[in-house]
Design a protein around this motif. Structure first.
Motif, PDB file in Angstrom:
ATOM      1  N   GLU A 148       0.793  -1.160   0.019  1.00 42.82           N
ATOM      2  CA  GLU A 148      -0.209  -0.161  -0.081  1.00 42.82           C
ATOM      3  C   GLU A 148       0.849   1.346  -0.065  1.00 42.82           C
ATOM      4  N   GLY A 149       2.128   1.111  -0.090  1.00 40.14           N
ATOM      5  CA  GLY A 149       3.002   2.430  -0.282  1.00 40.14           C
ATOM      6  C   GLY A 149       4.070   2.236   0.994  1.00 40.14           C
ATOM      7  N   GLN A 150       4.536   3.290   1.015  1.00 41.92           N
ATOM      8  CA  GLN A 150       5.692   3.547   2.297  1.00 41.92           C
ATOM      9  C   GLN A 150       5.164   4.233   3.437  1.00 41.92           C
ATOM     10  N   LEU A 151       5.603   3.596   4.491  1.00 38.98           N
ATOM     11  CA  LEU A 151       5.400   4.381   5.804  1.00 38.98           C
ATOM     12  C   LEU A 151       6.522   4.134   6.817  1.00 38.98           C
ATOM     13  N   ARG A 152       6.213   5.222   7.556  1.00 37.06           N
ATOM     14  CA  ARG A 152       7.308   5.050   8.802  1.00 37.06           C
ATOM     15  C   ARG A 152       6.689   5.010  10.175  1.00 37.06           C
ATOM     16  N   THR A 153       7.566   4.459  10.873  1.00 32.81           N
ATOM     17  CA  THR A 153       6.937   4.327  12.270  1.00 32.81           C
ATOM     18  C   THR A 153       8.203   4.666  13.506  1.00 32.81           C
ATOM     19  N   LYS A 154       7.575   5.363  14.609  1.00 28.73           N
ATOM     20  CA  LYS A 154       8.752   5.425  15.607  1.00 28.73           C
ATOM     21  C   LYS A 154       9.092   3.999  16.332  1.00 28.73           C
ATOM     22  N   LYS A 155       8.162   2.940  16.396  1.00 33.08           N
ATOM     23  CA  LYS A 155       8.199   1.921  17.121  1.00 33.08           C
ATOM     24  C   LYS A 155       7.650   0.761  16.240  1.00 33.08           C
ATOM     25  N   LEU A 156       8.431  -0.557  16.111  1.00 32.69           N
ATOM     26  CA  LEU A 156       7.891  -1.642  15.414  1.00 32.69           C
ATOM     27  C   LEU A 156       7.682  -2.729  16.198  1.00 32.69           C
ATOM     28  N   VAL A 157       6.466  -3.247  15.799  1.00 34.74           N
ATOM     29  CA  VAL A 157       6.391  -4.615  16.712  1.00 34.74           C
ATOM     30  C   VAL A 157       6.148  -5.872  15.716  1.00 34.74           C
ATOM     31  N   ILE A 158       6.814  -6.845  15.800  1.00 31.18           N
ATOM     32  CA  ILE A 158       6.484  -8.044  14.963  1.00 31.18           C
ATOM     33  C   ILE A 158       5.820  -8.924  15.769  1.00 31.18           C
ATOM     34  N   ALA A 159       4.771  -9.376  15.194  1.00 32.81           N
ATOM     35  CA  ALA A 159       3.700 -10.523  15.875  1.00 32.81           C
ATOM     36  C   ALA A 159       3.287 -11.348  14.716  1.00 32.81           C
ATOM     37  N   THR A 160       4.081 -11.828  13.882  1.00 31.39           N
ATOM     38  CA  THR A 160       3.720 -12.678  12.818  1.00 31.39           C
ATOM     39  C   THR A 160       3.687 -14.004  13.035  1.00 31.39           C
ATOM     40  N   GLY A 161       4.225 -14.698  14.270  1.00 29.95           N
ATOM     41  CA  GLY A 161       3.898 -15.937  14.431  1.00 29.95           C
ATOM     42  C   GLY A 161       5.070 -16.876  13.745  1.00 29.95           C
ATOM     43  N   GLY A 162       4.888 -18.114  13.705  1.00 27.95           N
ATOM     44  CA  GLY A 162       5.728 -18.957  13.171  1.00 27.95           C
ATOM     45  C   GLY A 162       5.422 -19.667  11.823  1.00 27.95           C
ATOM     46  N   TYR A 163       5.747 -20.893  11.584  1.00 26.74           N
ATOM     47  CA  TYR A 163       5.411 -21.483  10.275  1.00 26.74           C
ATOM     48  C   TYR A 163       4.150 -22.395  10.305  1.00 26.74           C
ATOM     49  N   SER A 164       3.760 -22.498  11.360  1.00 24.48           N
ATOM     50  CA  SER A 164       2.320 -23.616  11.679  1.00 24.48           C
ATOM     51  C   SER A 164       1.384 -23.097  11.052  1.00 24.48           C
ATOM     52  N   ILE A 165       0.472 -24.146  10.158  1.00 25.04           N
ATOM     53  CA  ILE A 165      -0.460 -24.107   9.439  1.00 25.04           C
ATOM     54  C   ILE A 165      -0.272 -22.803   8.277  1.00 25.04           C
ATOM     55  N   PRO A 166       0.536 -23.341   7.128  1.00 23.50           N
ATOM     56  CA  PRO A 166       0.670 -22.178   6.034  1.00 23.50           C
ATOM     57  C   PRO A 166      -0.560 -21.932   5.283  1.00 23.50           C
ATOM     58  N   THR A 167      -1.497 -22.874   5.142  1.00 23.53           N
ATOM     59  CA  THR A 167      -2.641 -22.590   4.698  1.00 23.53           C
ATOM     60  C   THR A 167      -3.442 -21.258   5.357  1.00 23.53           C
ATOM     61  N   LEU A 168      -3.297 -20.823   6.525  1.00 19.67           N
ATOM     62  CA  LEU A 168      -3.714 -19.773   7.045  1.00 19.67           C
ATOM     63  C   LEU A 168      -2.957 -18.419   7.148  1.00 19.67           C
ATOM     64  N   GLY A 169      -1.958 -18.709   6.289  1.00 17.03           N
ATOM     65  CA  GLY A 169      -0.925 -17.520   5.925  1.00 17.03           C
ATOM     66  C   GLY A 169       0.313 -17.415   6.752  1.00 17.03           C
ATOM     67  N   ALA A 170       0.583 -18.452   7.406  1.00 16.09           N
ATOM     68  CA  ALA A 170       1.770 -18.417   8.120  1.00 16.09           C
ATOM     69  C   ALA A 170       3.044 -18.484   7.134  1.00 16.09           C
ATOM     70  N   THR A 171       4.260 -17.749   7.546  1.00 17.32           N
ATOM     71  CA  THR A 171       5.179 -17.493   6.774  1.00 17.32           C
ATOM     72  C   THR A 171       6.506 -17.485   7.947  1.00 17.32           C
ATOM     73  N   GLY A 172       7.699 -17.290   7.405  1.00 21.86           N
ATOM     74  CA  GLY A 172       8.925 -17.223   8.222  1.00 21.86           C
ATOM     75  C   GLY A 172       9.211 -15.657   8.371  1.00 21.86           C
ATOM     76  N   PHE A 173       8.295 -14.789   8.095  1.00 24.58           N
ATOM     77  CA  PHE A 173       8.830 -13.337   7.883  1.00 24.58           C
ATOM     78  C   PHE A 173       9.489 -12.740   9.154  1.00 24.58           C
ATOM     79  N   GLY A 174       8.841 -13.376  10.354  1.00 26.36           N
ATOM     80  CA  GLY A 174       9.452 -12.657  11.487  1.00 26.36           C
ATOM     81  C   GLY A 174      10.764 -13.319  11.836  1.00 26.36           C
ATOM     82  N   PHE A 175      11.090 -14.774  11.434  1.00 34.86           N
ATOM     83  CA  PHE A 175      12.498 -15.132  11.745  1.00 34.86           C
ATOM     84  C   PHE A 175      13.580 -14.412  10.594  1.00 34.86           C
ATOM     85  N   GLU A 176      12.812 -14.188   9.416  1.00 35.66           N
ATOM     86  CA  GLU A 176      13.836 -13.301   8.321  1.00 35.66           C
ATOM     87  C   GLU A 176      14.032 -12.050   8.783  1.00 35.66           C
TER      88      GLU A 176
END
Length: 394
Positions: A148-176
């Motif tokens: 949706e474009g570029q954005l900036r933030t003072k604080k960033l929280v990663i709450a992307t979970g792990g690899y479990s159940i990829p059919t629901l959208g799970a990825t390794g984003f947080g680990f990467e």
């Protein structure tokens, strides 16, 4: 979408929504992003669709981690009773299916509605179907490249979970992302997951597929009591899912099909009191008949009346039934695993607020961290507690 925020939370799951709402109530300008088309997808399917949303008996000992002390602070400051108060304040009907295990009475949908409502009341901007393509340091904050474009933030929280159940959208984003910023990530593997079997045991259990019975399952020093479910591919059920977190490939499991009492003593007593009854008949008083028949066939080849059973025969049968050893071929993998074991090294994270010690204003919460609960609502409690700990601090 605005381009400047106090806080951006990536991941609109349990921990992400909890953190966003907590921060929003503190007056922060919060954006909650998720690449899925709606929030809380994993919540909706959890607990058989009824969401085992906490466990009243949760303690730090119920969690696996390379740093077992890390979870203590957050769990102490936000307890299961704190979350239960929130649930009851929203009028959500719930039941206690097993001691301490709280589920929604009908479906998990009210939990997601509660969390999204809390985010709305807290002024959180929720945006779904938005992917984050890149994250770079921008002064003391961060710049995000999104679909949706570029954005900036003072604080960033990663709450992307792990690899479990990829059919629901799970990825390794947080680990990467953690590796991008130089953080150690412990090896990950599926947990709270069924086991697969091969050859003899697969054939044996396939013939009994659908049968469930209480057992003790042992893996190394860990012992779990609960139901086991026999399937066409292997074994599942609460006891198996729970012990999977203690299992490593190549390790054997030991199943006690007669968890209450000493089978040998019971058989000796029955031989004295009911000598004309068969072994299968007596075993069937506590076990499903099909399983009793199978156990005798597997370990003793044929049924016989107790009067004709020698002590050696009964001892052989008892040992085989109460110390049944099998070696899984593997697990069902990420496809059905409820959680990810392993994750971001918590020695690099503050247990007080979930911030990265060496990178100001970067936070990780929930399943992406190396904190994994046992089966029974413990993982949701970690999501709530870590989300609140972070949200109260940012």
């Amino acid at each position: 979408m605005d381009t400047q925020w106090d806080v951006v939370v990536i991941g609109a799951g349990a921990s992400g929504m909890m953190c966003a709402a907590t921060a929003g109530y503190r007056g922060k300008n919060v954006l909650l992003l998720d690449h899925a088309n709606r929030p809380g997808k994993k919540i909706l399917m959890s607990g058989g669709g009824r969401c085992n949303f906490t466990n009243l008996n949760a303690t730090p000992e119920d969690y696996r981690s390379h740093d077992p002390h890390f979870c203590i602070s957050a769990l102490k400051r936000y307890t299961p009773y704190d979350f239960l108060e929130l649930v009851e304040r929203h009028g959500i009907d719930h039941v206690e299916k097993a001691p301490g295990q709280l589920f929604c009475s009908d479906s998990a949908k009210p939990i997601v509605e509660m969390l999204t409502t809390e985010c709305e009341w807290a002024g959180v901007a929720l945006r779904c179907s938005v992917s984050v393509d890149a994250v770079v340091r921008d002064g003391e904050g961060f710049c995000l490249e999104t679909t949706e474009g570029q954005l900036r933030t003072k604080k960033l929280v990663i709450a992307t979970g792990g690899y479990s159940i990829p059919t629901l959208g799970a990825t390794g984003f947080g680990f990467e992302l953690a590796r991008q910023f130089g953080l150690n990530v412990w090896d990950t593997r599926p947990a709270l997951v069924p086991f697969t079997l091969t050859s003899l045991w697969k054939e044996r259990f396939a013939a009994l597929a659908g049968l469930a019975t209480p057992v003790d399952v042992q893996c190394g020093d860990a012992i779990v009591r609960g139901d086991v479910l026999l399937t066409h591919r292997g074994i599942s059920g609460p006891a198996v899912l729970d012990i999977s977190g203690d299992w490593v490939p190549g390790q054997a499991l030991k199943i006690n099909w007669w968890p209450d009492g000493v089978l040998y003593d019971d058989l000796i007593e029955w031989r004295d009191t009911s000598p004309r009854k068969s072994v299968v008949t007596m075993l069937s008083e506590r076990l499903p008949k099909r399983l009793a028949q199978a156990l005798v066939q597997w370990f003793c080849e044929k049924d016989t009346i107790l009067a004709e059973c020698s002590n050696a025969y009964l001892k052989q049968l008892s040992s085989a039934v109460q110390e049944c050893e099998l070696k899984p071929a593997g697990t069902e993998g990420w496809r059905t695993a409820e959680v990810t074991l392993g994750g971001i090294d918590t020695r690099l994270i503050s247990s007080k607020d979930m911030s990265v010690k060496t990178i100001p204003n970067l936070y990780f919460i929930g399943e992406v961290l190396d904190v994994t609960g046992r089966l029974g609502g413990f993982n949701f409690q970690w999501a709530w507690a870590s989300g609140v700990a972070c949200g109260q601090a940012i």
